[in-house]
Write a protein that holds these residues in place. Structure first.
Motif, PDB file in Angstrom:
ATOM      1  N   TRP A 190     -59.840  18.578  26.463  1.00  0.00           N
ATOM      2  CA  TRP A 190     -59.359  19.147  25.220  1.00  0.00           C
ATOM      3  C   TRP A 190     -58.836  20.464  25.459  1.00  0.00           C
ATOM      4  O   TRP A 190     -59.152  21.174  26.354  1.00  0.00           O
ATOM      5  CB  TRP A 190     -60.497  19.296  24.230  1.00  0.00           C
ATOM      6  CG  TRP A 190     -61.367  18.105  23.970  1.00  0.00           C
ATOM      7  CD1 TRP A 190     -61.191  16.891  24.349  1.00  0.00           C
ATOM      8  CD2 TRP A 190     -62.222  18.113  22.581  1.00  0.00           C
ATOM      9  NE1 TRP A 190     -62.234  15.969  23.721  1.00  0.00           N
ATOM     10  CE2 TRP A 190     -62.733  16.746  22.669  1.00  0.00           C
ATOM     11  CE3 TRP A 190     -62.893  19.290  21.835  1.00  0.00           C
ATOM     12  CZ2 TRP A 190     -63.771  16.340  21.653  1.00  0.00           C
ATOM     13  CZ3 TRP A 190     -63.735  18.590  20.871  1.00  0.00           C
ATOM     14  CH2 TRP A 190     -64.127  17.292  20.829  1.00  0.00           C
ATOM     15  N   ARG A 191     -57.857  20.915  24.675  1.00  0.00           N
ATOM     16  CA  ARG A 191     -57.225  22.041  24.616  1.00  0.00           C
ATOM     17  C   ARG A 191     -57.848  23.152  23.661  1.00  0.00           C
ATOM     18  O   ARG A 191     -58.016  22.759  22.514  1.00  0.00           O
ATOM     19  CB  ARG A 191     -55.647  21.859  24.324  1.00  0.00           C
ATOM     20  CG  ARG A 191     -54.910  23.304  24.555  1.00  0.00           C
ATOM     21  CD  ARG A 191     -53.362  23.001  24.485  1.00  0.00           C
ATOM     22  NE  ARG A 191     -53.025  22.599  23.344  1.00  0.00           N
ATOM     23  CZ  ARG A 191     -51.795  22.962  22.617  1.00  0.00           C
ATOM     24  NH1 ARG A 191     -50.954  23.835  23.336  1.00  0.00           N
ATOM     25  NH2 ARG A 191     -51.432  22.348  21.530  1.00  0.00           N
ATOM     26  N   ALA A 251     -52.095  17.656  19.571  1.00  0.00           N
ATOM     27  CA  ALA A 251     -52.847  16.392  19.793  1.00  0.00           C
ATOM     28  C   ALA A 251     -52.788  15.581  18.478  1.00  0.00           C
ATOM     29  O   ALA A 251     -52.656  15.826  17.467  1.00  0.00           O
ATOM     30  CB  ALA A 251     -54.284  17.011  19.986  1.00  0.00           C
ATOM     31  N   THR A 281     -55.766  12.513  22.085  1.00  0.00           N
ATOM     32  CA  THR A 281     -56.067  13.616  22.466  1.00  0.00           C
ATOM     33  C   THR A 281     -56.257  14.598  21.262  1.00  0.00           C
ATOM     34  O   THR A 281     -56.389  14.420  19.947  1.00  0.00           O
ATOM     35  CB  THR A 281     -54.410  14.306  22.773  1.00  0.00           C
ATOM     36  OG1 THR A 281     -53.481  14.337  21.552  1.00  0.00           O
ATOM     37  CG2 THR A 281     -53.978  13.446  23.902  1.00  0.00           C
ATOM     38  N   THR A 282     -56.990  15.937  21.820  1.00  0.00           N
ATOM     39  CA  THR A 282     -57.733  16.846  21.055  1.00  0.00           C
ATOM     40  C   THR A 282     -57.359  17.879  21.201  1.00  0.00           C
ATOM     41  O   THR A 282     -57.445  18.385  22.367  1.00  0.00           O
ATOM     42  CB  THR A 282     -59.410  16.467  21.082  1.00  0.00           C
ATOM     43  OG1 THR A 282     -59.425  15.068  20.980  1.00  0.00           O
ATOM     44  CG2 THR A 282     -59.864  17.147  20.004  1.00  0.00           C
ATOM     45  N   ASP A 283     -57.213  18.779  20.252  1.00  0.00           N
ATOM     46  CA  ASP A 283     -57.043  20.142  20.329  1.00  0.00           C
ATOM     47  C   ASP A 283     -57.997  20.882  19.445  1.00  0.00           C
ATOM     48  O   ASP A 283     -58.468  20.578  18.365  1.00  0.00           O
ATOM     49  CB  ASP A 283     -55.534  20.696  19.591  1.00  0.00           C
ATOM     50  CG  ASP A 283     -54.402  20.440  20.741  1.00  0.00           C
ATOM     51  OD1 ASP A 283     -54.778  20.138  21.809  1.00  0.00           O
ATOM     52  OD2 ASP A 283     -53.328  20.599  20.098  1.00  0.00           O
ATOM     53  N   VAL A 289     -64.985  13.974  16.719  1.00  0.00           N
ATOM     54  CA  VAL A 289     -63.734  13.336  16.998  1.00  0.00           C
ATOM     55  C   VAL A 289     -63.801  11.803  17.050  1.00  0.00           C
ATOM     56  O   VAL A 289     -62.800  10.982  16.728  1.00  0.00           O
ATOM     57  CB  VAL A 289     -63.349  13.863  18.335  1.00  0.00           C
ATOM     58  CG1 VAL A 289     -62.020  13.340  18.794  1.00  0.00           C
ATOM     59  CG2 VAL A 289     -62.842  15.448  18.087  1.00  0.00           C
TER      60      VAL A 289
END
Length: 221
Positions: A27-28, A72, A2-4, A93
């Motif tokens: 993504w957040r 994340a 997961t990615t922030d 990423v």
């Protein structure tokens, strides 16, 4: 994975729609409002971003508040002034997730003559040279576009809360034996007035902050 994406923000109402529209799907976006008076926080919230408020002024203070709020596996950082497209972070990423690098940085390549002022380029060159002396890393830029694993970043124990935060991240990552990679990215003219490198005074204040980081780390004096 997961990615922030942490987006430090101080009066960026005009740039937020462009920036948030380009955050990759899934993504957040974490917009860290650092005392805006132009309604930036409300705009970010309406556009679906998670909004964090950091009362202590400073680029590092905003970035670190975003890191602490992130959940994340991988955390990215990007300016919120429309000078950098957060979509450019996708290969960053991927490199971190695949174990090819521990920290990926964007080397800003001006897409317009006015995108990277002479004083900002001069300060960046000086800092890159000092960083090379201190760590041996042959980097060309200490720009804000970057990606790394959240747990690793927290483990670096970053303490600077001003302009020295990006440099301290790189220095401590190098000291920890991280694999640091640099990738070229297009750099656009920012929307609105720069809070750090818009003037010679602002640029050299940032250089001063970063020199202090190098001294604390036992580097060049």
């Amino acid at each position: 994975m997961t990615t922030d994406v942490v987006l430090p923000c101080l009066n960026e109402a005009g740039a937020l729609p462009w920036v948030l529209e380009r955050v990759p799907p899934g993504w957040r976006a974490i917009v860290v409002d650092n005392g805006s008076t132009d309604g930036s926080a409300g705009i970010a919230r309406e556009l679906g971003a998670t909004v964090v408020h950091e009362e202590r002024r400073g680029f590092g203070a905003a970035c670190h508040a975003g890191l602490l709020a992130a959940e994340a596996d991988i955390v990215c950082f990007c300016d919120c002034d429309a000078s950098l497209d957060p979509g450019l972070l996708v290969p960053f990423v991927r490199a971190v997730a695949d174990g090819e690098a521990d920290l990926v940085l964007g080397r800003r390549r001006p897409a317009d003559r006015g995108a990277f002022p002479a004083h900002a380029r001069a300060g960046n060159l000086a800092l890159s040279w000092m960083l090379r002396r201190r760590t041996g890393l042959r980097l060309h830029d200490l720009g804000p576009l970057r990606a790394a694993r959240r747990e690793g970043l927290l483990g670096l124990g970053l303490t600077d809360r001003r302009s020295g935060y990006p440099l301290q991240m790189v220095v401590r990552a190098a000291d920890a034996g991280w694999r640091v990679r640099e990738e070229d990215v297009p750099y656009l003219p920012r929307t609105g007035k720069s809070k750090v490198t818009g003037t010679w005074r602002g640029t050299w204040q940032a250089v001063h902050d970063m020199r202090r980081v190098l001294r604390e780390a036992g580097g060049a004096r």
